[in-house]
Write a protein that holds these residues in place. Sequence first.
Motif, PDB file in Angstrom:
ATOM      1  N   ASN A  77       0.821  -1.210   0.000  1.00  0.00           N
ATOM      2  CA  ASN A  77       0.000   0.000   0.000  1.00  0.00           C
ATOM      3  C   ASN A  77       0.857   1.262   0.000  1.00  0.00           C
ATOM      4  OD1 ASN A  77      -2.481  -1.353  -0.097  1.00  0.00           O
ATOM      5  ND2 ASN A  77      -2.391  -1.712   2.096  1.00  0.00           N
ATOM      6  N   LYS A  78       2.087   1.162   0.496  1.00  0.00           N
ATOM      7  CA  LYS A  78       2.988   2.315   0.489  1.00  0.00           C
ATOM      8  C   LYS A  78       3.359   2.704  -0.947  1.00  0.00           C
ATOM      9  CE  LYS A  78       4.928   1.495   5.028  1.00  0.00           C
ATOM     10  NZ  LYS A  78       6.101   1.173   5.818  1.00  0.00           N
ATOM     11  N   LYS A  79       3.279   1.765  -1.862  1.00  0.00           N
ATOM     12  CA  LYS A  79       3.618   2.045  -3.260  1.00  0.00           C
ATOM     13  C   LYS A  79       2.524   2.855  -3.968  1.00  0.00           C
ATOM     14  CE  LYS A  79       6.961  -1.316  -4.586  1.00  0.00           C
ATOM     15  NZ  LYS A  79       7.861  -0.299  -5.081  1.00  0.00           N
ATOM     16  N   LEU A  80       1.382   3.010  -3.316  1.00  0.00           N
ATOM     17  CA  LEU A  80       0.282   3.752  -3.928  1.00  0.00           C
ATOM     18  C   LEU A  80       0.488   5.260  -3.846  1.00  0.00           C
ATOM     19  CD1 LEU A  80      -2.670   1.626  -2.549  1.00  0.00           C
ATOM     20  CD2 LEU A  80      -1.748   1.623  -4.880  1.00  0.00           C
ATOM     21  N   HIS A  81       1.410   5.683  -3.022  1.00  0.00           N
ATOM     22  CA  HIS A  81       1.667   7.113  -2.828  1.00  0.00           C
ATOM     23  C   HIS A  81       3.162   7.358  -2.941  1.00  0.00           C
ATOM     24  CE1 HIS A  81      -2.456   7.612  -1.493  1.00  0.00           C
ATOM     25  NE2 HIS A  81      -2.290   6.527  -0.759  1.00  0.00           N
ATOM     26  N   TYR A  82       3.514   8.552  -3.228  1.00  0.00           N
ATOM     27  CA  TYR A  82       4.922   8.909  -3.338  1.00  0.00           C
ATOM     28  C   TYR A  82       5.178  10.129  -2.462  1.00  0.00           C
ATOM     29  CZ  TYR A  82       2.891  12.242  -6.593  1.00  0.00           C
ATOM     30  OH  TYR A  82       2.110  13.210  -7.157  1.00  0.00           O
ATOM     31  N   ASN A  83       6.422  10.368  -2.165  1.00  0.00           N
ATOM     32  CA  ASN A  83       6.787  11.541  -1.388  1.00  0.00           C
ATOM     33  C   ASN A  83       6.697  12.769  -2.285  1.00  0.00           C
ATOM     34  OD1 ASN A  83       7.372  10.039   0.927  1.00  0.00           O
ATOM     35  ND2 ASN A  83       9.420   9.601   0.191  1.00  0.00           N
ATOM     36  N   TYR A  84       6.105  13.802  -1.748  1.00  0.00           N
ATOM     37  CA  TYR A  84       5.978  15.039  -2.514  1.00  0.00           C
ATOM     38  C   TYR A  84       7.312  15.778  -2.543  1.00  0.00           C
ATOM     39  CZ  TYR A  84       0.984  14.240  -2.291  1.00  0.00           C
ATOM     40  OH  TYR A  84      -0.252  13.688  -2.420  1.00  0.00           O
ATOM     41  N   ARG A  85       7.496  16.578  -3.578  1.00  0.00           N
ATOM     42  CA  ARG A  85       8.697  17.394  -3.664  1.00  0.00           C
ATOM     43  C   ARG A  85       8.734  18.367  -2.495  1.00  0.00           C
ATOM     44  NH1 ARG A  85       8.701  20.118  -9.398  1.00  0.00           N
ATOM     45  NH2 ARG A  85       6.570  20.457  -8.758  1.00  0.00           N
ATOM     46  N   LYS A  86       9.928  18.776  -2.153  1.00  0.00           N
ATOM     47  CA  LYS A  86      10.111  19.726  -1.063  1.00  0.00           C
ATOM     48  C   LYS A  86       9.253  20.974  -1.327  1.00  0.00           C
ATOM     49  CE  LYS A  86      13.649  22.049   1.600  1.00  0.00           C
ATOM     50  NZ  LYS A  86      15.068  22.286   1.783  1.00  0.00           N
ATOM     51  N   GLY A  87       8.555  21.406  -0.279  1.00  0.00           N
ATOM     52  CA  GLY A  87       7.700  22.578  -0.402  1.00  0.00           C
ATOM     53  C   GLY A  87       6.249  22.266  -0.710  1.00  0.00           C
ATOM     54  N   TYR A  88       5.939  20.980  -1.005  1.00  0.00           N
ATOM     55  CA  TYR A  88       4.568  20.579  -1.304  1.00  0.00           C
ATOM     56  C   TYR A  88       4.107  19.570  -0.264  1.00  0.00           C
ATOM     57  CZ  TYR A  88       5.202  22.738  -5.841  1.00  0.00           C
ATOM     58  OH  TYR A  88       5.427  23.623  -6.842  1.00  0.00           O
ATOM     59  N   LYS A  89       2.815  19.568   0.023  1.00  0.00           N
ATOM     60  CA  LYS A  89       2.281  18.585   0.960  1.00  0.00           C
ATOM     61  C   LYS A  89       0.833  18.264   0.582  1.00  0.00           C
ATOM     62  CE  LYS A  89       0.820  22.017   4.317  1.00  0.00           C
ATOM     63  NZ  LYS A  89       0.837  22.460   5.689  1.00  0.00           N
ATOM     64  N   GLU A  90       0.390  17.130   1.054  1.00  0.00           N
ATOM     65  CA  GLU A  90      -0.989  16.711   0.807  1.00  0.00           C
ATOM     66  C   GLU A  90      -1.906  17.547   1.688  1.00  0.00           C
ATOM     67  OE1 GLU A  90      -3.646  12.634   0.801  1.00  0.00           O
ATOM     68  OE2 GLU A  90      -1.563  12.562   1.392  1.00  0.00           O
ATOM     69  N   ILE A  91      -3.036  17.992   1.119  1.00  0.00           N
ATOM     70  CA  ILE A  91      -3.983  18.774   1.912  1.00  0.00           C
ATOM     71  C   ILE A  91      -5.247  17.999   2.158  1.00  0.00           C
ATOM     72  CG2 ILE A  91      -3.090  21.012   1.255  1.00  0.00           C
ATOM     73  CD1 ILE A  91      -5.344  21.189  -0.788  1.00  0.00           C
TER      74      ILE A  91
END
Length: 90
Positions: free
Chosen positions: A76-90
């Motif tokens: 399930n961790k493969k379903l999401h990726y780390n966002y680039r620096k300065g961005y985050k999930e809202i």
Amino acid sequence: MTNEQITAKVIELKEALVAHKNFLDSINSRKEPLVPVEVGHSSGTVCTLGNIAHELQQELNWNPVSQTFIGKKKLNKKLHYNYRKGYKEI
């Protein structure tokens, strides 16, 4: 490639651009897009699942209701990726 094949590809590209523009316009206008958002989400999910299965070279079991893998919670961790620096999930 034949002229007919090239013409078909050009038409396909134009249609994709129209759909993309329509989606962006619908965000601004708050109107429904030509293609329902749920259809876009489902299409993206199928592509992501295919990419994961291809990467791992294995068959995967998917629960479409919970949108998680069955029996392999680590995946399930493969379903999401780390966002680039300065961005985050809202």
